[in-house]
Scaffold this motif. Structure first.
Motif, PDB file in Angstrom:
ATOM      1  N   LEU A   1       0.853  -1.187   0.000  1.00 11.78           N
ATOM      2  CA  LEU A   1       0.000   0.000   0.000  1.00 11.78           C
ATOM      3  C   LEU A   1       0.889   1.237   0.000  1.00 11.78           C
ATOM      4  N   SER A   2       0.308   2.352   0.306  1.00 12.50           N
ATOM      5  CA  SER A   2       1.056   3.597   0.445  1.00 12.50           C
ATOM      6  C   SER A   2       0.531   4.315   1.687  1.00 12.50           C
ATOM      7  N   GLY A   3       0.683   3.652   2.832  1.00 18.55           N
ATOM      8  CA  GLY A   3       0.177   4.222   4.081  1.00 18.55           C
ATOM      9  C   GLY A   3      -1.321   4.039   4.233  1.00 18.55           C
ATOM     10  N   HIS A   4      -1.955   4.975   4.926  1.00 15.73           N
ATOM     11  CA  HIS A   4      -3.405   4.909   5.172  1.00 15.73           C
ATOM     12  C   HIS A   4      -4.173   4.953   3.856  1.00 15.73           C
ATOM     13  N   ILE A   5      -5.260   4.188   3.789  1.00 14.17           N
ATOM     14  CA  ILE A   5      -6.119   4.219   2.607  1.00 14.17           C
ATOM     15  C   ILE A   5      -7.510   4.767   2.946  1.00 14.17           C
ATOM     16  N   LEU A   6      -7.831   4.776   4.218  1.00 14.58           N
ATOM     17  CA  LEU A   6      -9.094   5.365   4.677  1.00 14.58           C
ATOM     18  C   LEU A   6      -8.774   6.542   5.590  1.00 14.58           C
ATOM     19  N   ASP A   7      -9.741   7.409   5.734  1.00 14.82           N
ATOM     20  CA  ASP A   7      -9.551   8.601   6.558  1.00 14.82           C
ATOM     21  C   ASP A   7     -10.905   8.979   7.161  1.00 14.82           C
ATOM     22  N   TYR A   8     -10.909  10.003   7.955  1.00 13.06           N
ATOM     23  CA  TYR A   8     -12.149  10.524   8.538  1.00 13.06           C
ATOM     24  C   TYR A   8     -12.438  11.892   7.948  1.00 13.06           C
ATOM     25  N   ASP A   9     -13.712  12.158   7.785  1.00 17.92           N
ATOM     26  CA  ASP A   9     -14.158  13.472   7.326  1.00 17.92           C
ATOM     27  C   ASP A   9     -15.526  13.717   7.956  1.00 17.92           C
ATOM     28  N   PHE A  10     -15.984  14.952   7.877  1.00 18.37           N
ATOM     29  CA  PHE A  10     -17.321  15.258   8.380  1.00 18.37           C
ATOM     30  C   PHE A  10     -18.348  14.929   7.308  1.00 18.37           C
ATOM     31  N   PRO A  11     -19.562  14.601   7.711  1.00 11.67           N
ATOM     32  CA  PRO A  11     -20.620  14.424   6.715  1.00 11.67           C
ATOM     33  C   PRO A  11     -20.706  15.683   5.847  1.00 11.67           C
ATOM     34  N   GLU A  12     -21.147  15.518   4.628  1.00 13.76           N
ATOM     35  CA  GLU A  12     -21.149  16.575   3.610  1.00 13.76           C
ATOM     36  C   GLU A  12     -21.692  17.912   4.109  1.00 13.76           C
TER      37      GLU A  12
ATOM     38  N   PRO B   1     -17.557  11.937  12.814  1.00 14.83           N
ATOM     39  CA  PRO B   1     -16.984  11.862  11.468  1.00 14.83           C
ATOM     40  C   PRO B   1     -17.344  10.540  10.778  1.00 14.83           C
ATOM     41  N   VAL B   2     -17.290  10.556   9.460  1.00 18.21           N
ATOM     42  CA  VAL B   2     -17.534   9.366   8.648  1.00 18.21           C
ATOM     43  C   VAL B   2     -16.209   8.902   8.047  1.00 18.21           C
TER      44      VAL B   2
END
Length: 185
Positions: A52-63, A81-82
């Motif tokens: 891989l190249s490190g993290h593939i998922l992250d957190y963000d706020f709903p739209e 966060p989603v």
């Protein structure tokens, strides 16, 4: 199933090291959904190592919370966060989904730290969505040497959710504080 095991490493260089050291140098380079992978024989069965190249998922706020001028920054401290796919990581998600259908066992060969454990759980989330019957094991190693890699493969362990949650909590705090204070300023 095509592969007896799929080994997922945090970096391409570690993926090739696993293939090289576990196969005695007899591996074949290929591409899975645009991601470098290495196919080799392991204990008489076909295996594959992918980096891989490190993290593939992250957190963000709903739209609706991503509109800077429409949301009071204080609200962000109360929003859950989603999980989202990191920008540029789509090919890794596609590769993991494809490989989930081609194996029964996944070796999580990620860095021996909380970030590596968090990435292991990202991989598990993505692959389990395709194949809920997958078996996941963790290879824990601190150096990329033939001895350390072979030792890690002999002593596979269970992934540790407490370590993964520690890194995930930091990611959520970084998102929340960073977004709130950036908007405030």
């Amino acid at each position: 199933m095509r592969y007896s095991e799929v080994i997922v490493a945090e970096k391409p260089a570690v993926a090739v090291a696993f293939a090289k050291y576990l196969s005695g140098g007899a591996y074949r380079r290929l591409s899975v959904e645009g991601v470098k992978a290495f196919e080799f024989e392991l204990d008489g069965r076909l295996a594959l190592s992918i980096g891989l190249s490190g993290h593939i998922l992250d957190y963000d706020f709903p739209e609706r919370y991503n509109k800077w001028t429409a949301v009071d920054p204080r609200e962000l401290f109360y929003v859950k966060p989603v999980i989202v796919v990191r920008e540029g990581a789509g090919k890794y998600v596609r590769a993991l989904r494809r490989l989930a259908a081609e194996t029964k066992r996944v070796i999580l060969a990620l860095d021996a730290d909380v970030e590596g454990e968090c990435i292991a759980f990202e991989v598990m989330r993505i692959m389990s969505a395709v194949n809920p019957d997958l078996e996941f094991k963790r290879a824990w190693f601190s150096a990329v040497t033939p001895e350390d890699i072979r030792e890690a493969m002999r002593n596979l362990r269970e992934p540790n959710p407490l370590l993964a949650n520690k890194a995930a909590a930091r990611m959520i705090v970084d998102l929340t504080i960073g977004a709130a204070f950036t908007r405030l300023i």
